[in-house]
Each structure stands twice: as C-alpha cells, then as structure tokens.
Scaffold this motif. Sequence first.
Motif, PDB file in Angstrom:
ATOM      1  N   LYS A 199      26.542  41.055 152.799  1.00  0.00           N
ATOM      2  CA  LYS A 199      26.814  39.671 153.197  1.00  0.00           C
ATOM      3  C   LYS A 199      26.874  38.752 151.975  1.00  0.00           C
ATOM      4  N   ILE A 200      27.600  39.214 150.964  1.00  0.00           N
ATOM      5  CA  ILE A 200      27.759  38.405 149.759  1.00  0.00           C
ATOM      6  C   ILE A 200      29.244  38.288 149.396  1.00  0.00           C
ATOM      7  N   GLU A 254      29.707  27.145 130.283  1.00  0.00           N
ATOM      8  CA  GLU A 254      30.462  27.679 131.415  1.00  0.00           C
ATOM      9  C   GLU A 254      30.219  26.772 132.608  1.00  0.00           C
ATOM     10  N   TRP A 255      31.294  26.227 133.159  1.00  0.00           N
ATOM     11  CA  TRP A 255      31.197  25.211 134.197  1.00  0.00           C
ATOM     12  C   TRP A 255      31.606  25.783 135.547  1.00  0.00           C
ATOM     13  N   THR A 256      30.779  25.540 136.544  1.00  0.00           N
ATOM     14  CA  THR A 256      31.054  26.023 137.893  1.00  0.00           C
ATOM     15  C   THR A 256      31.746  24.937 138.720  1.00  0.00           C
ATOM     16  N   SER A 257      32.269  25.338 139.851  1.00  0.00           N
ATOM     17  CA  SER A 257      32.939  24.413 140.753  1.00  0.00           C
ATOM     18  C   SER A 257      31.937  23.462 141.391  1.00  0.00           C
ATOM     19  N   HIS A 258      32.390  22.259 141.687  1.00  0.00           N
ATOM     20  CA  HIS A 258      31.553  21.254 142.353  1.00  0.00           C
ATOM     21  C   HIS A 258      31.749  21.274 143.865  1.00  0.00           C
ATOM     22  N   LYS A 259      32.624  22.122 144.354  1.00  0.00           N
ATOM     23  CA  LYS A 259      32.988  22.102 145.766  1.00  0.00           C
ATOM     24  C   LYS A 259      31.987  22.887 146.624  1.00  0.00           C
ATOM     25  N   ALA A 269      26.926  32.032 151.382  1.00  0.00           N
ATOM     26  CA  ALA A 269      27.329  33.041 150.392  1.00  0.00           C
ATOM     27  C   ALA A 269      28.440  32.514 149.495  1.00  0.00           C
ATOM     28  N   GLU A 270      29.389  31.774 150.081  1.00  0.00           N
ATOM     29  CA  GLU A 270      30.488  31.220 149.293  1.00  0.00           C
ATOM     30  C   GLU A 270      29.970  30.198 148.282  1.00  0.00           C
ATOM     31  N   ASN A 271      29.068  29.334 148.707  1.00  0.00           N
ATOM     32  CA  ASN A 271      28.525  28.325 147.801  1.00  0.00           C
ATOM     33  C   ASN A 271      27.699  28.964 146.685  1.00  0.00           C
ATOM     34  N   ARG A 272      26.953  30.004 147.025  1.00  0.00           N
ATOM     35  CA  ARG A 272      26.184  30.721 146.000  1.00  0.00           C
ATOM     36  C   ARG A 272      27.111  31.355 144.978  1.00  0.00           C
ATOM     37  N   ALA A 273      28.197  31.967 145.445  1.00  0.00           N
ATOM     38  CA  ALA A 273      29.142  32.614 144.537  1.00  0.00           C
ATOM     39  C   ALA A 273      29.780  31.596 143.597  1.00  0.00           C
ATOM     40  N   ARG A 274      30.096  30.418 144.107  1.00  0.00           N
ATOM     41  CA  ARG A 274      30.687  29.376 143.255  1.00  0.00           C
ATOM     42  C   ARG A 274      29.742  28.977 142.120  1.00  0.00           C
ATOM     43  N   GLN A 275      28.454  28.956 142.414  1.00  0.00           N
ATOM     44  CA  GLN A 275      27.479  28.548 141.402  1.00  0.00           C
ATOM     45  C   GLN A 275      27.090  29.672 140.451  1.00  0.00           C
TER      46      GLN A 275
END
Length: 307
Positions: A199-200, A254-259, A269-275
């Motif tokens: 579930k990742i 290294e910059w991650t997405s703010h979305k 899981a999607e928000n964790r992956a973005r960060q």
Amino acid sequence: MAKPPKSSKSPRPRRDSGRDASTRRSSSRSTAGRSGERTNSPLWDQAARWYDALVGFHGSDYQQNIVLPGTERLLDLKKGREVLDLACGQGVLSRHLSQKGMKMTGLDVSQELIRLAQKRTARGIRFECADAADPQALKGRTFDAIACLLAIQNIEHLEPVFHNVRRWLKPQGRFVMVVTHPCFRIPRQTHWGWDEEKKIMYRRVDLYLSSNTIPILTPPMARSTVYTTTYHRSLQEYFTALNAAGLQVDMLEEWTSHKNSEPGKRAKAENRARQEIPLFLALRVRAGTSVVVEPAATSTAPKASKP
C-alpha cells in the motif's frame, strides 16, 4: 555528451509540458547548430505564445511556490546586485528579482520570448537575445550572480555554457541552477507505481546513468507538431562539466512538491511519496579551480582475502 544508440525509428515526442514539471524552457532549443550548440530557437519561437499564456506574469504554480523562493534564498543577495537570468524565457525570474531590488539582465536565444519578456516588463530590466553557448555573448559584462531555472536540461552541450558562466561571474559570485531532478524525473524513463501489497506509492526508474535525448511536444497535445528537446544527464555529468569550467558546487538541495492529493484511499501514500521523492534539484556554484575528473569505473565489492 554520449549519444543514445541510433534507432530505426525516431522517438515519438512525449506529450508533456515543454518545461517539464514546472513548465520552464531553455536557452538552447533543437534544430540547427550554432556556437557548438544545437539550438531550437525557431521551435521555441513557435511555442512562445503558448508558454507565455501558461506561466503568465508571475510564473507557474511550481515556480511561485518552490522554485522562485528557493532560488532567491540560495542566491542570498543584497539590493542593487547585478544578476543574469540565464535562459530567461519571457522574464519570470527577472521580474521577480527586480521587484526585490536587483539589477537584472535576461538572456535567451528565442527572439519571440525576448519580445514577450519586454512586452510584459516595465523599464529597468535589460533583455538580450543571444545563445548562452556563444563566447561573444555579453562580452565584457560581469555579474554578482547568475541563475538558470529549469533550462539547463534543455541545453545540448553544457561545457561552453558553463565556461561562459565562469567568465560572467564576478569574484565571489555565485551561480544557481535548478533542474527537474535527474535521478527521479526523467521523461519516459521514470514513472509512479502502486504496490498493492505494501500500500505504498513508489517511483520506478528505468534509466539513469545513460545520457538520453527526449523530444517533448510543446504544447502537450496530440495535434501539436512543435516539439522541444530535453537532455537527461546523470549527476556525474553535471558535476564533471561544472568542474571542467572551474566551477565548484558549495550547496545542493532537493525540493519536493508542495501539492497534496484529494481525499481518498491512496491520498496518504501519495502525499508521503511526494515528500520522499524530490521533484527538483538545486545547485549553488562558485568559481573555483578546474580539475579534470575522469569518470569512475563501475565498482564491485572487493573480495575477502583468505586468512
């Protein structure tokens, strides 16, 4: 730069924004060669109106929330400093830093983008149309800082551009370059995936060390006939080219997405992956001593010696 193996069929342009995730373009666009660099100025001239409408006066969402504030922080400049916006496009960074009190010059190879930059910009910013790889470009000019945002990956030959950067920088000057992350954001070669068992959300990478030339439809529509070019390079290539020009990295971020995802089963899981998986790579560079670095051979673990 190593070229990808020839294919019997030319690669189909990717239906993506011509400036990757943040809709930014380059100072060198692909068609006929000039100054050792294959420029796509005519192609970016054709795409200029679409791009101008896309990013507008203040820049895209990614530029406003991540790239512009991050670049300003890395530059760390006082008011009145002279700054070169390298591959300036229609002048988003130039306007942003001018409002902060910097003396801005914008350089781009596309006549149409320079025209749009001048149209959108009040007096006080100087825009020049020239190839970033041309040794005659901005001859005699020097700057306290140079920034190139999301454009280096669209330039075919890095070496002449980085040598110009070294020539343009004043002593103690700094150069900030931002690219879509070359480890995780390679058009056609990296993809999001979902592991149902764990579930990742994960990022699949099919190619990294090999250089790759990727045509991008601009605008990203099926009926579009205009494309620009992205050149994928490894970190090793970037660092080697900078070092050969007498430039040394003193900061890497290294910059991650703010979305954030809309509420749903996979949102967490999607928000964790973005960060966890960065969207952009930022390098701050200063003038140093040029040292030739040979690429290291593929290493293997040493065999244990027998007692």
